[in-house]
Each structure stands twice: as structure tokens, then as C-alpha cells.
Write a protein that holds these residues in place. Structure first.
Motif, PDB file in Angstrom:
ATOM      1  N   GLN A  13     -40.894  -5.492 -20.743  1.00 23.88           N
ATOM      2  CA  GLN A  13     -41.988  -5.603 -21.721  1.00 23.88           C
ATOM      3  C   GLN A  13     -42.165  -7.053 -22.172  1.00 23.88           C
ATOM      4  OE1 GLN A  13     -43.996  -2.970 -22.535  1.00 23.88           O
ATOM      5  NE2 GLN A  13     -42.835  -2.000 -20.905  1.00 23.88           N
ATOM      6  N   SER A  14     -42.052  -7.965 -21.249  1.00 26.65           N
ATOM      7  CA  SER A  14     -42.125  -9.392 -21.550  1.00 26.65           C
ATOM      8  C   SER A  14     -43.489  -9.781 -22.120  1.00 26.65           C
ATOM      9  CB  SER A  14     -41.862 -10.185 -20.262  1.00 26.65           C
ATOM     10  OG  SER A  14     -42.243 -11.526 -20.410  1.00 26.65           O
ATOM     11  N   ARG A  15     -43.471 -10.468 -23.235  1.00 25.46           N
ATOM     12  CA  ARG A  15     -44.705 -10.998 -23.836  1.00 25.46           C
ATOM     13  C   ARG A  15     -45.254 -12.134 -22.968  1.00 25.46           C
ATOM     14  NH1 ARG A  15     -47.205  -7.953 -25.939  1.00 25.46           N
ATOM     15  NH2 ARG A  15     -46.051  -6.733 -24.503  1.00 25.46           N
ATOM     16  N   SER A  16     -44.354 -12.900 -22.348  1.00 27.24           N
ATOM     17  CA  SER A  16     -44.786 -13.980 -21.460  1.00 27.24           C
ATOM     18  C   SER A  16     -45.535 -13.406 -20.257  1.00 27.24           C
ATOM     19  CB  SER A  16     -43.580 -14.803 -20.991  1.00 27.24           C
ATOM     20  OG  SER A  16     -42.966 -15.446 -22.084  1.00 27.24           O
ATOM     21  N   MET A  17     -45.014 -12.330 -19.680  1.00 24.12           N
ATOM     22  CA  MET A  17     -45.696 -11.693 -18.553  1.00 24.12           C
ATOM     23  C   MET A  17     -47.022 -11.093 -19.004  1.00 24.12           C
ATOM     24  SD  MET A  17     -45.873 -11.120 -15.370  1.00 24.12           S
ATOM     25  CE  MET A  17     -44.281 -11.261 -14.576  1.00 24.12           C
ATOM     26  N   ALA A  18     -47.057 -10.531 -20.203  1.00 24.15           N
ATOM     27  CA  ALA A  18     -48.316  -9.979 -20.721  1.00 24.15           C
ATOM     28  C   ALA A  18     -49.375 -11.080 -20.824  1.00 24.15           C
ATOM     29  CB  ALA A  18     -48.089  -9.302 -22.074  1.00 24.15           C
ATOM     30  N   LEU A  19     -48.973 -12.273 -21.276  1.00 26.00           N
ATOM     31  CA  LEU A  19     -49.924 -13.386 -21.347  1.00 26.00           C
ATOM     32  C   LEU A  19     -50.455 -13.749 -19.959  1.00 26.00           C
ATOM     33  CD1 LEU A  19     -48.271 -15.860 -23.900  1.00 26.00           C
ATOM     34  CD2 LEU A  19     -50.432 -14.624 -24.184  1.00 26.00           C
ATOM     35  N   CYS A 135     -51.700 -26.614 -22.713  1.00 25.48           N
ATOM     36  CA  CYS A 135     -50.309 -26.429 -23.118  1.00 25.48           C
ATOM     37  C   CYS A 135     -50.351 -26.015 -24.587  1.00 25.48           C
ATOM     38  CB  CYS A 135     -49.503 -27.711 -22.918  1.00 25.48           C
ATOM     39  SG  CYS A 135     -49.363 -28.185 -21.188  1.00 25.48           S
ATOM     40  N   VAL A 136     -50.303 -24.710 -24.822  1.00 27.74           N
ATOM     41  CA  VAL A 136     -50.585 -24.184 -26.154  1.00 27.74           C
ATOM     42  C   VAL A 136     -49.599 -23.099 -26.564  1.00 27.74           C
ATOM     43  CG1 VAL A 136     -53.057 -24.700 -25.986  1.00 27.74           C
ATOM     44  CG2 VAL A 136     -52.219 -22.468 -25.268  1.00 27.74           C
ATOM     45  N   ARG A 137     -49.574 -22.874 -27.851  1.00 30.93           N
ATOM     46  CA  ARG A 137     -48.799 -21.776 -28.433  1.00 30.93           C
ATOM     47  C   ARG A 137     -49.764 -20.607 -28.628  1.00 30.93           C
ATOM     48  NH1 ARG A 137     -46.062 -23.997 -32.995  1.00 30.93           N
ATOM     49  NH2 ARG A 137     -44.531 -24.524 -31.431  1.00 30.93           N
ATOM     50  N   ILE A 138     -49.414 -19.470 -28.057  1.00 32.73           N
ATOM     51  CA  ILE A 138     -50.184 -18.244 -28.250  1.00 32.73           C
ATOM     52  C   ILE A 138     -49.185 -17.205 -28.755  1.00 32.73           C
ATOM     53  CG2 ILE A 138     -51.668 -16.505 -27.181  1.00 32.73           C
ATOM     54  CD1 ILE A 138     -52.499 -18.595 -25.130  1.00 32.73           C
ATOM     55  N   PRO A 139     -49.081 -17.065 -30.072  1.00 31.57           N
ATOM     56  CA  PRO A 139     -47.996 -16.292 -30.686  1.00 31.57           C
ATOM     57  C   PRO A 139     -48.148 -14.776 -30.527  1.00 31.57           C
ATOM     58  CG  PRO A 139     -49.485 -17.095 -32.367  1.00 31.57           C
ATOM     59  CD  PRO A 139     -49.965 -17.662 -31.067  1.00 31.57           C
ATOM     60  N   GLN A 144     -47.506  -5.923 -30.068  1.00 33.83           N
ATOM     61  CA  GLN A 144     -47.132  -4.991 -29.006  1.00 33.83           C
ATOM     62  C   GLN A 144     -48.283  -4.748 -28.041  1.00 33.83           C
ATOM     63  OE1 GLN A 144     -43.996  -3.974 -28.502  1.00 33.83           O
ATOM     64  NE2 GLN A 144     -43.556  -5.339 -30.200  1.00 33.83           N
ATOM     65  N   LEU A 145     -49.254  -5.661 -28.005  1.00 39.89           N
ATOM     66  CA  LEU A 145     -50.406  -5.496 -27.134  1.00 39.89           C
ATOM     67  C   LEU A 145     -50.007  -5.702 -25.677  1.00 39.89           C
ATOM     68  CD1 LEU A 145     -53.092  -7.504 -29.152  1.00 39.89           C
ATOM     69  CD2 LEU A 145     -52.646  -5.044 -29.203  1.00 39.89           C
ATOM     70  N   ALA A 147     -51.225  -6.366 -21.584  1.00 41.69           N
ATOM     71  CA  ALA A 147     -52.080  -7.402 -21.000  1.00 41.69           C
ATOM     72  C   ALA A 147     -53.553  -7.083 -21.173  1.00 41.69           C
ATOM     73  CB  ALA A 147     -51.742  -7.578 -19.523  1.00 41.69           C
ATOM     74  N   GLN A 148     -53.933  -5.844 -20.948  1.00 43.97           N
ATOM     75  CA  GLN A 148     -55.347  -5.469 -21.075  1.00 43.97           C
ATOM     76  C   GLN A 148     -55.828  -5.649 -22.511  1.00 43.97           C
ATOM     77  OE1 GLN A 148     -56.303  -1.709 -19.343  1.00 43.97           O
ATOM     78  NE2 GLN A 148     -58.454  -1.844 -19.901  1.00 43.97           N
ATOM     79  N   ALA A 149     -55.004  -5.247 -23.480  1.00 41.42           N
ATOM     80  CA  ALA A 149     -55.372  -5.409 -24.887  1.00 41.42           C
ATOM     81  C   ALA A 149     -55.437  -6.889 -25.270  1.00 41.42           C
ATOM     82  CB  ALA A 149     -54.392  -4.662 -25.784  1.00 41.42           C
ATOM     83  N   LEU A 150     -54.524  -7.708 -24.741  1.00 41.16           N
ATOM     84  CA  LEU A 150     -54.581  -9.154 -25.007  1.00 41.16           C
ATOM     85  C   LEU A 150     -55.860  -9.750 -24.445  1.00 41.16           C
ATOM     86  CD1 LEU A 150     -50.916 -10.281 -24.226  1.00 41.16           C
ATOM     87  CD2 LEU A 150     -52.013 -10.234 -26.468  1.00 41.16           C
ATOM     88  N   ALA A 151     -56.236  -9.316 -23.242  1.00 44.12           N
ATOM     89  CA  ALA A 151     -57.432  -9.860 -22.579  1.00 44.12           C
ATOM     90  C   ALA A 151     -58.718  -9.481 -23.304  1.00 44.12           C
ATOM     91  CB  ALA A 151     -57.487  -9.379 -21.129  1.00 44.12           C
ATOM     92  N   SER A 152     -58.675  -8.441 -24.113  1.00 46.37           N
ATOM     93  CA  SER A 152     -59.879  -8.044 -24.844  1.00 46.37           C
ATOM     94  C   SER A 152     -59.764  -8.286 -26.351  1.00 46.37           C
ATOM     95  CB  SER A 152     -60.197  -6.569 -24.574  1.00 46.37           C
ATOM     96  OG  SER A 152     -59.129  -5.745 -24.994  1.00 46.37           O
ATOM     97  N   SER A 153     -58.653  -8.854 -26.784  1.00 48.31           N
ATOM     98  CA  SER A 153     -58.412  -9.108 -28.203  1.00 48.31           C
ATOM     99  C   SER A 153     -59.262 -10.264 -28.725  1.00 48.31           C
ATOM    100  CB  SER A 153     -56.928  -9.445 -28.409  1.00 48.31           C
ATOM    101  OG  SER A 153     -56.710 -10.045 -29.659  1.00 48.31           O
TER     102      SER A 153
END
Length: 179
Positions: A13-19, A135-139, A144-145, A147-153
Motif C-alpha cells: 500500500q505504498s503512497r509513493s507507488m500510488a503517486l 521536484c516537489v512535496r506531495i503530502p 488513504q487514497l 492511485a485513481q482517487a489521487l488522479a481525480s483529487s
């Protein structure tokens, strides 16, 4: 344009992979976004094995050689970059096609500073070109989103799109300046 994603986390459930997966979904029609799937298969770096690399190392070298740009998303472990990411970068130190490769770095935490700076310093030492504005911070560590939810957030999609835009502009301009 071919963009390679490298994830510094092996968690399911990696947040980095989700990004990275969200960026893959948001990439435009002129962008081929590919996340390297074998980073956890890389053997521990040993310079004595560079002349006869494993299949995973050859696969990494092929992916890096074909990429026009690289996006790295990696968490901070104990104030440092993950062993996974350090090992992957060690395999790229002597790999000539990595030199001057444009690189974006995503920091998935609002609190992590040490690993982000250390990762960027390592990349500079390896002669990568860090892309201004990419080169950015995306916290996303506390959310718990997927990848799909991040892409539409409304909060995260614009940040990811700005990174993709910065990569596209850097590539299109033939820019040689980095951060």
C-alpha cells in the motif's frame, strides 16, 4: 516522450507507488509513463558483478536507457532514503546513459526533509539533471487514497499535473539547467 517511474518503497500500500500510478493515469497522449516493476528484484549492489549483471539489473539499465526522463517517488526511512532506492541508484552510478538524465523527485511526506535532500544530493553527484518545478512535496502519507482517487483529487491531481507539465516543458525546451 518516455517517462520512467522508480518507487523507493516495496510496501503493498505504498503512497509513493500510488503517486507514480496516479501520474501514469494522468500522463498525456504524448507521454508513455512506465513504472519499473522489478526494483525489489535488484541484487545488492556489488561492483564486482557489474560486468555480469542479473536480469533485473539489465532490465533497469534498459528502462533507464530508453527513458527521456525519470520520476522518483520515495519515502524517508530513519532520516534517509530507503535501501531500495539507494541500491537502485548504486546500480546506475557507472551506467553512462544515466548521466544528464532529467529527473523529477516526489516527496510523499509533509514532514520528511532529510531523505529528500539526501536523494537530490545523490542524484546531483551522479550527474542527473533535476527538473525545476518537478521536484516537489506531495503530502499523501496520511491519506488513504488509491492511485485513481489521487488522479481525480482536487487537492493532488493539480500537483501531479504540474510535475508532468514541468517534465514536458523541460524536455521540449532542451533545457540543460537543473535545480
Amino acid at each position: 516522450m518516455k517517462i520512467l517511474g522508480l518507487c523507493g518503497s516495496l510496501r503493498g500500500q505504498s503512497r509513493s507507488m500510488a503517486l507514480l500510478s496516479a501520474m501514469e493515469q494522468l500522463a498525456g497522449p504524448d507521454m508513455e509513463f512506465f513504472i519499473f516493476p522489478h526494483i525489489g528484484d535488484l541484487p545488492l549492489f556489488n561492483p564486482d558483478r557489474e560486468s555480469s549483471p542479473s536480469r533485473a539489473v539489465r532490465s533497469l539499465w534498459d528502462a533507464v536507457g530508453c527513458a527521456d526522463a525519470i520520476v522518483i517517488a520515495s519515502p524517508e526511512y530513519a532520516h534517509g532514503m530507503t535501501g531500495t532506492m539507494k541500491n537502485a541508484l548504486d546500480w546506475l552510478v557507472g551506467f553512462i546513459p544515466f548521466v544528464s538524465k532529467p529527473v523529477a523527485v516526489l516527496n510523499p511526506s509533509s514532514l520528511a526533509l532529510h531523505a529528500d535532500e539526501g536523494l537530490k544530493e545523490t542524484l546531483r553527484t551522479m550527474s542527473a539533471r533535476l527538473i525545476p518545478g518537478a521536484c516537489v512535496r506531495i503530502p499523501v502519507m496520511a491519506c488513504q487514497l488509491d492511485a485513481q482517487a489521487l488522479a481525480s483529487s482536487k487537492d493532488f491531481a493539480p500537483l501531479l499535473m504540474s510535475v508532468l507539465d514541468a517534465i514536458w516543458c523541460f524536455h521540449s525546451s532542451g533545457n540543460t539547467e537543473s535545480v
